[in-house]
Design an enzyme around this catalytic site. Sequence first.
Site, PDB file in Angstrom:
ATOM      1  N   VAL A  47       0.545  -0.721   0.146  1.00 23.29           N
ATOM      2  CA  VAL A  47      -0.203  -0.116  -0.282  1.00 23.29           C
ATOM      3  C   VAL A  47       1.177   1.055  -0.202  1.00 23.29           C
ATOM      4  CG1 VAL A  47      -1.755   1.503   1.647  1.00 23.29           C
ATOM      5  CG2 VAL A  47      -1.774  -1.002   1.235  1.00 23.29           C
ATOM      6  N   CYS A  48       1.765   1.856   0.846  1.00 23.26           N
ATOM      7  CA  CYS A  48       2.871   2.303   0.693  1.00 23.26           C
ATOM      8  C   CYS A  48       3.199   2.556  -0.883  1.00 23.26           C
ATOM      9  CB  CYS A  48       4.316   2.013   1.639  1.00 23.26           C
ATOM     10  SG  CYS A  48       3.494   1.410   3.164  1.00 23.26           S
ATOM     11  N   PRO A  49       3.488   1.972  -1.528  1.00 19.51           N
ATOM     12  CA  PRO A  49       3.932   3.021  -2.499  1.00 19.51           C
ATOM     13  C   PRO A  49       2.852   3.207  -3.105  1.00 19.51           C
ATOM     14  CG  PRO A  49       4.175   0.372  -2.629  1.00 19.51           C
ATOM     15  CD  PRO A  49       4.059   0.916  -1.706  1.00 19.51           C
ATOM     16  N   LEU A  52       2.749   6.825  -1.238  1.00 20.58           N
ATOM     17  CA  LEU A  52       3.688   7.756  -1.835  1.00 20.58           C
ATOM     18  C   LEU A  52       3.889   9.077  -2.848  1.00 20.58           C
ATOM     19  CD1 LEU A  52       6.539   6.091  -0.183  1.00 20.58           C
ATOM     20  CD2 LEU A  52       4.737   8.144   0.777  1.00 20.58           C
TER      21      LEU A  52
END
Length: 188
Positions: A47-49, A52
Amino acid sequence: MENLIDKELLEFKVEAYHDGKFEEVTHKDLKGKWAIFFFYPADFTFVCPTELADLQDYYEELKSMDCEVYSVSCDSHFVHKAWADTSETIGKIKYPMLADPTGKLADFFGILVKDTFQALRGTFIIDPHGKVKAYEVHDMGIGRNAEELVRKVAAAQFVAKHGNEVCPAKWKPGEDTLIPSLDLVGKI
């Protein structure tokens, strides 16, 4: 979790990966401008990328609002660089990626998960005086929306500038605001 509104940012000094270089970022770098601390659990995840990259899509707009963005995880600045070198998505990030390997920042904001030594998905809007003006915290698996974050920064800036006016739900710059008064009680 304690209430963080108007809490003053702690003194800190961390390493960051920013625009192909390592640099030091301190609390002093935030004074006089708006800032966003955008915590995420870990580099090289799922999920993080997406978050970002979404934030990168709005980075220039936020900068035009005199607001700097700092993404933060408990990974080192070396890991941030390795992620940027191996991921096309992260390689496009232009805002500073702060390293919080001691967890000091995540702990200050109350989002450090000590069992995994990762930060929850916490977003914190800091005013030019170093005080928290808005924040939200999500579980690890729930991604955030950068467009809504831009709206929140605009609302926080408007309220800071026009202390007698407030921004209703879904308010966007240029729309009507409210002036709290006895005349409005029960009429909205």
